[in-house]
Enzyme design. Structure first.
Site, PDB file in Angstrom:
ATOM      1  N   ASP A  17       0.857  -1.186   0.000  1.00 55.42           N
ATOM      2  CA  ASP A  17       0.000   0.000   0.000  1.00 55.42           C
ATOM      3  C   ASP A  17       0.895   1.239   0.000  1.00 55.42           C
ATOM      4  OD1 ASP A  17      -2.168   1.652   0.107  1.00 55.42           O
ATOM      5  OD2 ASP A  17      -2.704   1.208   2.176  1.00 55.42           O
ATOM      6  N   ASP A 111      -2.898   2.455  -6.104  1.00 51.58           N
ATOM      7  CA  ASP A 111      -1.826   2.515  -5.102  1.00 51.58           C
ATOM      8  C   ASP A 111      -1.739   1.310  -4.174  1.00 51.58           C
ATOM      9  OD1 ASP A 111      -4.254   3.178  -3.909  1.00 51.58           O
ATOM     10  OD2 ASP A 111      -3.328   4.494  -2.438  1.00 51.58           O
ATOM     11  N   GLU A 112      -2.461   0.246  -4.434  1.00 53.57           N
ATOM     12  CA  GLU A 112      -2.328  -0.930  -3.566  1.00 53.57           C
ATOM     13  C   GLU A 112      -2.640  -2.206  -4.330  1.00 53.57           C
ATOM     14  OE1 GLU A 112      -5.224  -1.593  -0.415  1.00 53.57           O
ATOM     15  OE2 GLU A 112      -6.525  -0.057  -1.273  1.00 53.57           O
TER      16      GLU A 112
END
Length: 368
Positions: A17, A111-112
């Site tokens: 993350d 983003d993860e």
């Protein structure tokens, strides 16, 4: 790092993350923002915070917070407009790094992502070493930091990635899983939203330990088909697999206007801006296409309507996407009341990917 003895059938899952992703990209690209409280999003009126830097979070600024509230909490807050093309480019860099370690990558957003490295530990020996190297490469190649969680299922890996943020690493081995879950508030569990957490609190369930004390019959009686799922979570059990070819059901964006609008020309300008945002997200997926366009309209009195159109082929490009959106909008005009929000979504998605490969075999490995 020695993560403990291997256990037959146990998987090795990493959840990566990025830390305050949108805001961190802005601080990286603009040195004047570094070390200062930054919010990505609209700065006035009905604007909303899309992301906040850690310097802003100290003041209680959070994503999805009205900008006026954020400004009240942090008078020195610096607002910047989102640049989804920049975020998408960094996301592509990060995913290229993931691909060097395993083909089993399930992105959740820009983003993860989850990575299953059960049988892809390369020469590093442990999933912890893989996570450490991935984090080091992200920092070296993008100038950004990422936090990671390492565990034997997705539920615990995601909890672990949040445990030592920012720029942290947390490992939860099978021996530690049940005790770790017991210590947490149930509101942190995947699948337990605010309303469910409130309902659990009324039943005396505040922590994982409280949840574990409940019988399967009790949980099924009170939470229906979700009862067995909560029963498993309380015991640190999660059967969800990392799905490398999971396709999102839709990609969209919406915006609440500073002033309510009625005129077609003004609404069309706003819809074009929203279409640009959506299409940049579609481009970031590389290969994603969709057949259904949906328009969302929220009026001054908060009444919401949606209108959709499906094609017998994928929407060709951004221009056709917007054209369909404008046609759907015109069918609602003149509006019965002024419009405060518009949204545009592409669904019936396809990524053109081949069928998923068979799940990797489960077998014993020496270390986490």
């Amino acid at each position: 790092m020695n993560d403990g003895p291997g256990i037959a059938g146990v998987r090795k899952i990493i959840h990566v993350d990025m830390d305050a992703f949108f805001a961190s990209v802005e601080q990286r690209d603009n040195p004047e923002l570094r070390g200062k409280p930054v919010a990505v999003g609209g700065s006035t009126g009905r604007g909303v915070v899309a992301a906040a830097s850690y310097e802003a979070r100290v003041f209680g600024v959070r994503s999805a917070m009205p900008s006026i509230t954020a400004r009240r909490r942090c008078p020195d807050l610096l607002f910047v407009k989102p640049r989804f093309d920049a975020y998408a480019e960094v996301s592509r860099q990060i995913r290229a790094i993931f691909a060097d370690y395993t083909p089993h990558v399930e992105p959740l957003s820009l983003d993860e992502a989850y990575l299953d490295v059960t049988d892809h530990l390369a020469d590093l020996g442990t999933a912890t070493a893989v996570a450490e190297q991935i984090r080091a490469r992200i920092r070296a190649e993008t100038g950004l930091t990422a936090s990671a969680g390492v565990s034997y299922n997705k539920f615990l890996a995601k909890l672990a990635s949040d445990q030592n943020k920012p720029d942290g690493l947390c490992v939860i081995t099978p021996a530690k899983g049940p005790a770790f879950v017991a210590s947490l508030p149930v509101s942190r569990f995947h699948g337990v939203g605010p309303k469910t957490a409130e309902r659990m609190a009324r039943l005396g369930i505040q922590t994982g330990a409280d949840l574990r004390a409940c019988s399967l019959e009790f949980l099924t009686h009170n939470f229906g088909s979700s009862g067995p799922y909560y029963h498993d979570l309380a015991r640190a059990i999660c059967h969800r697999r990392v799905s490398a070819h999971r396709v999102r059901k839709s990609i969209g964006a919406e915006d609440t206007f500073f002033e309510d609008l009625r005129e077609e020309s003004a609404l069309a300008v706003e819809l074009a801006r929203i279409a640009d945002t959506v299409w940049s997200r579609i481009d970031a997926k590389r290969g994603i296409s969709g057949r259904t366009v949906t328009l969302k309209v929220k009026y001054q009195d908060f009444r919401i309507i949606t209108r959709s159109r499906s094609l017998d082929r994928p929407v060709a490009d951004r221009d056709e996407f917007l054209e369909i959106g404008i046609d759907l909008l015109r069918a609602t005009l003149p509006p019965p009341k002024a419009i405060r929000l518009l949204g545009l979504t592409l669904s019936n998605l396809s990524d053109g990917a081949p069928q998923p490969a068979p799940e990797p075999p489960e077998f014993a490995l020496p270390l986490y």
